[in-house]
Scaffold this active site. Structure first.
Site, PDB file in Angstrom:
ATOM      1  N   GLU A 127      10.693   0.712  10.047  1.00 40.42           N
ATOM      2  CA  GLU A 127      11.681   1.764   9.800  1.00 40.42           C
ATOM      3  C   GLU A 127      10.966   3.073  10.100  1.00 40.42           C
ATOM      4  O   GLU A 127      10.078   3.478   9.365  1.00 40.42           O
ATOM      5  CB  GLU A 127      12.156   1.675   8.343  1.00 40.42           C
ATOM      6  CG  GLU A 127      13.492   2.339   8.134  1.00 40.42           C
ATOM      7  CD  GLU A 127      13.331   3.769   7.707  1.00 40.42           C
ATOM      8  OE1 GLU A 127      13.271   4.639   8.606  1.00 40.42           O
ATOM      9  OE2 GLU A 127      13.265   4.019   6.503  1.00 40.42           O
ATOM     10  N   GLY A 130       7.427   4.596   8.217  1.00 42.97           N
ATOM     11  CA  GLY A 130       6.535   5.724   8.495  1.00 42.97           C
ATOM     12  C   GLY A 130       6.773   6.251   9.883  1.00 42.97           C
ATOM     13  O   GLY A 130       7.881   6.129  10.412  1.00 42.97           O
ATOM     14  N   SER A 131       5.729   6.794  10.479  1.00 43.26           N
ATOM     15  CA  SER A 131       5.912   7.451  11.778  1.00 43.26           C
ATOM     16  C   SER A 131       6.077   6.430  12.903  1.00 43.26           C
ATOM     17  O   SER A 131       5.558   5.317  12.831  1.00 43.26           O
ATOM     18  CB  SER A 131       4.704   8.345  12.067  1.00 43.26           C
ATOM     19  OG  SER A 131       3.533   7.560  12.117  1.00 43.26           O
ATOM     20  N   THR A 132       6.777   6.840  13.945  1.00 47.65           N
ATOM     21  CA  THR A 132       6.975   5.964  15.104  1.00 47.65           C
ATOM     22  C   THR A 132       5.628   5.625  15.742  1.00 47.65           C
ATOM     23  O   THR A 132       5.409   4.503  16.198  1.00 47.65           O
ATOM     24  CB  THR A 132       7.924   6.648  16.106  1.00 47.65           C
ATOM     25  OG1 THR A 132       9.191   6.793  15.451  1.00 47.65           O
ATOM     26  CG2 THR A 132       8.125   5.834  17.364  1.00 47.65           C
ATOM     27  N   GLU A 133       4.736   6.599  15.715  1.00 47.34           N
ATOM     28  CA  GLU A 133       3.409   6.387  16.308  1.00 47.34           C
ATOM     29  C   GLU A 133       2.697   5.193  15.645  1.00 47.34           C
ATOM     30  O   GLU A 133       2.209   4.292  16.319  1.00 47.34           O
ATOM     31  CB  GLU A 133       2.626   7.677  16.056  1.00 47.34           C
ATOM     32  CG  GLU A 133       1.357   7.814  16.787  1.00 47.34           C
ATOM     33  CD  GLU A 133       0.547   8.962  16.186  1.00 47.34           C
ATOM     34  OE1 GLU A 133       1.091   9.740  15.362  1.00 47.34           O
ATOM     35  OE2 GLU A 133      -0.633   9.049  16.535  1.00 47.34           O
ATOM     36  N   LYS A 179       0.842  -1.192   0.000  1.00 45.90           N
ATOM     37  CA  LYS A 179       0.000   0.000   0.000  1.00 45.90           C
ATOM     38  C   LYS A 179       0.881   1.246   0.000  1.00 45.90           C
ATOM     39  O   LYS A 179       1.616   1.505   0.951  1.00 45.90           O
ATOM     40  CB  LYS A 179      -0.895   0.048   1.247  1.00 45.90           C
ATOM     41  CG  LYS A 179      -1.933   1.175   1.143  1.00 45.90           C
ATOM     42  CD  LYS A 179      -2.601   1.505   2.434  1.00 45.90           C
ATOM     43  CE  LYS A 179      -1.807   2.440   3.280  1.00 45.90           C
ATOM     44  NZ  LYS A 179      -1.617   3.795   2.690  1.00 45.90           N
ATOM     45  N   GLY A 235       4.130   2.928  13.812  1.00 49.50           N
ATOM     46  CA  GLY A 235       4.978   1.746  14.039  1.00 49.50           C
ATOM     47  C   GLY A 235       4.586   1.043  15.326  1.00 49.50           C
ATOM     48  O   GLY A 235       4.463  -0.188  15.376  1.00 49.50           O
ATOM     49  N   CYS A 256      13.521  10.569   6.866  1.00 48.66           N
ATOM     50  CA  CYS A 256      13.541   9.992   8.214  1.00 48.66           C
ATOM     51  C   CYS A 256      14.913  10.140   8.856  1.00 48.66           C
ATOM     52  O   CYS A 256      15.019  10.298  10.059  1.00 48.66           O
ATOM     53  CB  CYS A 256      13.106   8.539   8.169  1.00 48.66           C
ATOM     54  SG  CYS A 256      13.957   7.595   6.925  1.00 48.66           S
ATOM     55  N   GLU A 279      10.619  15.087  15.895  1.00 52.14           N
ATOM     56  CA  GLU A 279      10.891  15.029  14.460  1.00 52.14           C
ATOM     57  C   GLU A 279      10.001  16.056  13.754  1.00 52.14           C
ATOM     58  O   GLU A 279       8.779  15.949  13.769  1.00 52.14           O
ATOM     59  CB  GLU A 279      10.565  13.618  13.945  1.00 52.14           C
ATOM     60  CG  GLU A 279      10.885  13.424  12.492  1.00 52.14           C
ATOM     61  CD  GLU A 279      10.608  11.993  12.008  1.00 52.14           C
ATOM     62  OE1 GLU A 279       9.551  11.440  12.353  1.00 52.14           O
ATOM     63  OE2 GLU A 279      11.453  11.453  11.280  1.00 52.14           O
TER      64      GLU A 279
HETATM   65  P1  NAI Z   1       2.125   7.680   8.796  1.00 48.05           P
HETATM   66  O1  NAI Z   1       3.047   6.864   9.594  1.00 48.05           O
HETATM   67  O2  NAI Z   1       0.747   7.886   9.311  1.00 48.05           O
HETATM   68  O3  NAI Z   1       1.973   7.065   7.327  1.00 48.05           O
HETATM   69  C1  NAI Z   1       2.846   6.155   6.735  1.00 48.05           C
HETATM   70  C2  NAI Z   1       2.051   5.056   6.053  1.00 48.05           C
HETATM   71  O4  NAI Z   1       1.326   4.304   7.017  1.00 48.05           O
HETATM   72  C3  NAI Z   1       1.004   5.537   5.061  1.00 48.05           C
HETATM   73  O5  NAI Z   1       0.964   4.647   3.978  1.00 48.05           O
HETATM   74  C4  NAI Z   1      -0.286   5.465   5.854  1.00 48.05           C
HETATM   75  O6  NAI Z   1      -1.427   5.300   5.048  1.00 48.05           O
HETATM   76  C5  NAI Z   1      -0.060   4.222   6.674  1.00 48.05           C
HETATM   77  N1  NAI Z   1      -0.823   4.138   7.926  1.00 48.05           N
HETATM   78  C6  NAI Z   1      -1.330   5.155   8.673  1.00 48.05           C
HETATM   79  N2  NAI Z   1      -1.954   4.659   9.761  1.00 48.05           N
HETATM   80  C7  NAI Z   1      -1.836   3.323   9.704  1.00 48.05           C
HETATM   81  C8  NAI Z   1      -2.267   2.248  10.547  1.00 48.05           C
HETATM   82  N3  NAI Z   1      -2.913   2.475  11.686  1.00 48.05           N
HETATM   83  N4  NAI Z   1      -1.961   0.990  10.182  1.00 48.05           N
HETATM   84  C9  NAI Z   1      -1.277   0.747   9.056  1.00 48.05           C
HETATM   85  N5  NAI Z   1      -0.862   1.707   8.216  1.00 48.05           N
HETATM   86  C10 NAI Z   1      -1.124   2.982   8.535  1.00 48.05           C
HETATM   87  O7  NAI Z   1       2.806   9.064   8.535  1.00 48.05           O
HETATM   88  P2  NAI Z   1       2.085  10.424   8.079  1.00 48.05           P
HETATM   89  O8  NAI Z   1       0.806  10.638   8.814  1.00 48.05           O
HETATM   90  O9  NAI Z   1       2.017  10.420   6.623  1.00 48.05           O
HETATM   91  O10 NAI Z   1       3.131  11.487   8.600  1.00 48.05           O
HETATM   92  C11 NAI Z   1       3.109  11.885   9.972  1.00 48.05           C
HETATM   93  C12 NAI Z   1       4.495  12.085  10.497  1.00 48.05           C
HETATM   94  O11 NAI Z   1       5.205  10.860  10.456  1.00 48.05           O
HETATM   95  C13 NAI Z   1       5.345  13.021   9.686  1.00 48.05           C
HETATM   96  O12 NAI Z   1       5.168  14.334  10.066  1.00 48.05           O
HETATM   97  C14 NAI Z   1       6.726  12.539   9.997  1.00 48.05           C
HETATM   98  O13 NAI Z   1       7.175  13.125  11.193  1.00 48.05           O
HETATM   99  C15 NAI Z   1       6.562  11.069  10.194  1.00 48.05           C
HETATM  100  N6  NAI Z   1       6.926  10.278   8.998  1.00 48.05           N
HETATM  101  C16 NAI Z   1       8.100   9.600   9.031  1.00 48.05           C
HETATM  102  C17 NAI Z   1       8.499   8.881   7.932  1.00 48.05           C
HETATM  103  C18 NAI Z   1       9.770   8.149   7.913  1.00 48.05           C
HETATM  104  O14 NAI Z   1      10.246   7.783   6.861  1.00 48.05           O
HETATM  105  N7  NAI Z   1      10.359   7.876   9.057  1.00 48.05           N
HETATM  106  C19 NAI Z   1       7.720   8.857   6.705  1.00 48.05           C
HETATM  107  C20 NAI Z   1       6.468   9.545   6.785  1.00 48.05           C
HETATM  108  C21 NAI Z   1       6.129  10.252   7.901  1.00 48.05           C
END
Ligand code: NAI
Length: 801
Positions: free
Chosen positions: A267, A245-248, A193, A250, A301, A398
């Site tokens: 990651e 994606g986000s630690t939250e 996804k 994760g 990240c 972050e």
């Molecule tokens: P996110 O972690 O919510 O999204 C990343 C992916 O996870 C997206 O594909 C999203 O649809 C999916 N996702 C969201 N909730 C989910 C769940 N409960 N179960 C499974 N998949 C889920 O990140 P978001 O909201 O786009 O960005 C928020 C913050 O996260 C950013 O401001 C940044 O600080 C951080 N972030 C860090 C990344 C990294 O590479 N470490 C990448 C993206 C965001």
């Protein structure tokens, strides 16, 4: 007339736009609406729902994309399961040909991908064209290689099955490649996804899969928001979740998958330090900062978002940085001369703005260039924050935008302390002309990637991933391949539960009556072993231990939460062990082995009497325990890293490092061999441990105190807390100062451990109630144990011309 030199100063850049026409034509050919790619076909979302994806540089919609719901995700998983059999049975060579074809196709259509990525994400075309897409192709080539070698180099390993992959919006196609290439190379099939902000290059990739003739169902692309991601995470027929994606989120995924048996790699976020010593070449440092925090608008990240500079050169660096920031260009990402493109979405722009304001309120000095960023679209200027306290919000959180904080330090020790002053541990960058200094601090900074005099370098051959709350697992190289495979014996063992494991022939028989165990005396009550001392349990309770025939065999202290906390503190204090040489660790383990060997007869008798096995069987377990100690002493200095051939002017050293404090809950049986087989690899690799031995037969572990006391094991390296195993394991799993938790017990206990580990995202290794044959040379010993006891730091060092 002006001189030529003056012209260089005064002339503005003219626009150098990349034409979006081929991409717009591609979008129009598809009427700017896209379905889901499931089982090799394009299918509508069952709900009929869709969402818009927007160009962040203009705020204008680009296309509509289907929103996958429960039935769609289920169909994708079923398609992947159906394809798994034949895909995994293909020869490695045949899979390699597919991956190779994908790499070729990406190269042939690289500009289409690059422009589409820039339109959908807002990153400068220079980056999508010169960094993202070439790295995508490189990933598929590199992993075509692993597929080719799978049958020979990784013959003892099998794919996991159906892999669910969820990726973010900051490097849409690159993250897809990091996920799909190793999964397919190992023989898995995938349901991926993409992020809701950036689905388009994943859709173009799905078309590529059709064009190169990838078998239907091997790759399925389901678009949608977090809800669709959650459906993949919770689907019962998915064997592994790979997430960036986000630690939250994760943490949510760790909790949602607890006890399911799904393998997980995460990651996550970072707040990576960028450490500048006073002898660094400051002009290179300035360009380094540009790459560290203004690459991809800082939405990276591993962005170097915390500059730590040695006091003497702090002001000069700030001055130089401000001058450089004046010359940066923010604007249309399709313009080839633009340095900083658009922020992904208004929500992200607001987050950045909010955090910068908060930084100001908390006393930081905020500096931005004199020019202003474009108002159409979502732009934010490069921002430098000085006068920042280490505990300030902007120094800890972050920001994920083009905002960097700067703090000063005096000594290398202070630099390391500040660098590690974060719950994250994704990457770090160190700048100095002194190689001794660089290589002195490199092992001390807790981060998965360490760049020396460079930053934000990536390659398919080098592993990438976090320490601490930046997640676990690696992507890239052999390090990453492990995330997509399991040992073949595990497949065969699936389904077997319970049972004793040491094979030595002979039926269980009651041992001869034992005077000692028949009349246990109070002074035989074994205490706990914490910090190198035998200590009474905090609460003053003991557990009575019976032998197999039900007779009293002795008593052990019943440890509680406080005892575990004391043991963890003692283990943390013993961290000098992580720095002990491998040779020294080997010497200590040899000594432990020798001392156990001297007492072999005593342990054999104890084992036979307690467990009721025949003498030869007990002797075999003791003998194997001794051999295992010898084996890990032998392995202590042989679990080498690699030097990766990354295609830049550097070598990349992949160094296995200890995790820190490892909690271990031992299997009930075999009481001695299980205990030794687990603490020995952890300790051999430089960890300190808190061990909860077999609840039923803890006396083998308490007898071991004297072996440890006579073997020069430094205080606190091995701590043993007897008592109710699952209760104590829960305390360890939720303890924030425990870095990893191994649990060899029931399915329910395994689920609890995985769930509780989400707090500080500790690495877990649990058995889900499945038995393993501890006497087997693979199941009870070897590389898997060493891998679990370490994580890899990749150190990039400039080298060569
Ligand atoms: P996110 O972690 O919510 O999204 C990343 C992916 O996870 C997206 O594909 C999203 O649809 C999916 N996702 C969201 N909730 C989910 C769940 N409960 N179960 C499974 N998949 C889920 O990140 P978001 O909201 O786009 O960005 C928020 C913050 O996260 C950013 O401001 C940044 O600080 C951080 N972030 C860090 C990344 C990294 O590479 N470490 C990448 C993206 C965001």
């Amino acid at each position: 007339m002006s001189k030529v030199a003056e012209l260089f100063e005064s002339l503005d850049y003219g626009p150098a736009p990349e034409s979006p026409t081929p991409v717009l034509e591609w979008l129009d050919r598809h009427t700017r609406a896209f379905d889901l790619f499931i089982g090799g076909r394009w299918v509508k979302a069952t709900s009929g729902e869709s969402f818009e994806t927007v160009n962040p540089a203009t705020g204008q919609p680009i296309a509509r994309v289907a929103q996958a719901g429960p039935k769609d995700v289920d169909a994708a998983v079923r398609a992947a399961r159906k394809a798994f059999g034949s895909w995994s049975r293909l020869s490695g060579h045949a899979r390699a040909l597919h991956l190779y074809a994908i790499a070729r196709w990406i190269q042939k259509h690289s500009r289409l991908f690059a422009v589409l990525e820039t339109l959908d994400n807002g990153k400068p075309i220079r980056e999508s064209r010169d960094i993202d897409i070439p790295l995508v192709a490189r990933h598929f080539y590199h992993h075509a290689g692993w597929a080719e070698l799978m049958d020979t180099e990784l013959a003892g390993y099998a794919p996991l099955g159906v892999v669910g992959q969820i990726i973010p919006w900051n490097f849409p196609l690159l993250m897809l490649a990091w996920k799909i290439a190793p999964a397919l190379a190992a023989g898995n099939t995938v349901v991926l996804k993409p992020a809701e902000f950036t689905p388009l290059t994943a859709i173009l990739f799905a078309q590529l899969c059709e064009e190169v003739g990838l078998p239907p169902g091997v790759v399925n692309i389901v678009t949608g928001d977090g809800k669709a991601g959650e459906l993949i995470v919770k689907h019962p027929d998915v064997n592994k979740i790979a997430f960036t994606g986000s630690t939250e989120v994760g943490r949510l995924i760790r909790v949602a998958t607890a006890g399911s048996g799904k393998k997980v790699s995460l990651e996550l976020g970072g707040k990576s330090p960028f450490v500048v010593f006073d002898d660094a070449d400051l002009d290179s440092v300035v360009e380094g900062v540009v790459d560290a925090i203004w690459f991809n608008q800082g939405q990276v990240c591993c962005a170097g978002s915390r500059i730590l500079v040695q006091e003497g050169v702090g002001d000069r660096l700030v001055e130089k940085l401000r001058a450089r920031m004046e010359t940066l260009r923010v604007g249309d990402p399709l313009d080839k001369a633009v340095d900083i493109g658009a922020i992904i979405a208004p929500v992200q722009l607001e987050k950045i703005l909010r955090l910068v304001r908060q930084g100001e309120q908390e006393g930081a000095t905020i500096w931005q260039p004199s020019w202003s960023a474009p108002k159409d679209g979502y732009f934010f200027p490069p921002t430098l924050c000085t006068n920042v306290a280490p505990a300030a919000t902007i120094a800890q959180v972050e920001i994920f935008g083009p905002v960097v904080v700067l703090m000063t330090f005096r000594t290398p020790a202070e630099a390391v302390e500040l660098a590690n002053n974060t719950p994250y541990g994704l990457a770090a960058s160190v700048w100095t002309e002194n190689i001794n200094l660089a290589l002195d601090v490199a092992p001390k900074i807790n981060a998965g990637t360490l760049w020396i005099n460079c930053t934000n370098m990536f390659d398919a051959a080098a592993g990438f991933g976090g320490y601490k709350e930046s997640g676990f697992g690696r992507e890239g190289g052999l390090e990453g391949m492990w995330e997509y495979m399991k040992a073949k014996w595990e497949e065969q063992a699936d389904g077997r539960t319970g049972g004793r494991a040491v094979k030595a022939g002979g039926k269980k028989a009651a041992g001869p009556p034992d005077r000692l165990t028949a009349r246990p005396s109070v002074d035989r009550t074994a205490k706990l072993y914490i910090g190198g001392k035998q200590v009474r349990p905090d609460q003053g309770y003991s557990l009575i231990i019976h032998d197999a025939a039900g007779r009293l065999a002795g008593e052990v202290g019943q440890g509680n939460r406080k005892d575990i906390r004391n043991a963890v503190e003692a283990a943390r204090r013993a961290e000098g062990w992580t720095r002990a040489t491998a040779h020294h660790r080997a010497q200590v383990l040899y000594y432990v082995a020798e001392n156990l060997s001297i007492r072999a007869a005593e342990f054999t008798t104890r084992l036979a009497r307690l467990t009721g096995v025949r003498g030869p069987e007990a002797a075999a377990e003791v003998e194997l325990s001794i051999r295992r100690l010898f084996a890990y002493a032998a392995r202590a200095d042989k679990w080498d890293g690699h030097v990766h051939h990354t295609p830049y002017r550097n070598v990349t050293m992949a160094m296995p490092e200890p995790l820190g404090v490892v909690g271990i809950a031992c299997p009930e049986e075999p009481a001695l061999l299980g205990f030794v087989s687990l603490f020995a690899p952890a300790v051999a690799m430089g960890n300190s441990v808190v061990v909860v031995p077999s609840e039923r037969w803890p006396l083998l572990a308490t007898d071991f105190y004297q072996v440890l006391e006579t073997s020069d094991v430094p205080d606190g390296v091995i701590n043993i807390v007897t008592g109710k195993r699952d209760e104590l394991a829960e305390v360890l799993a939720s303890h924030d100062d425990v870095d990893a938790m191994w649990y060899f017990g029931g399915a329910e206990g395994s689920a609890v451990v995985e769930r509780l580990s989400a707090g500080n995202l500790k690495r877990t290794w649990v058995s889900y109630g499945k038995a393993r044959d501890w006497s087997d040379s693979q199941q009870g010993e070897g590389q898997e144990f060493l891998r679990r006891a370490t994580h890899v730091k990749n150190i990039w060092i400039p080298y060569g011309e």
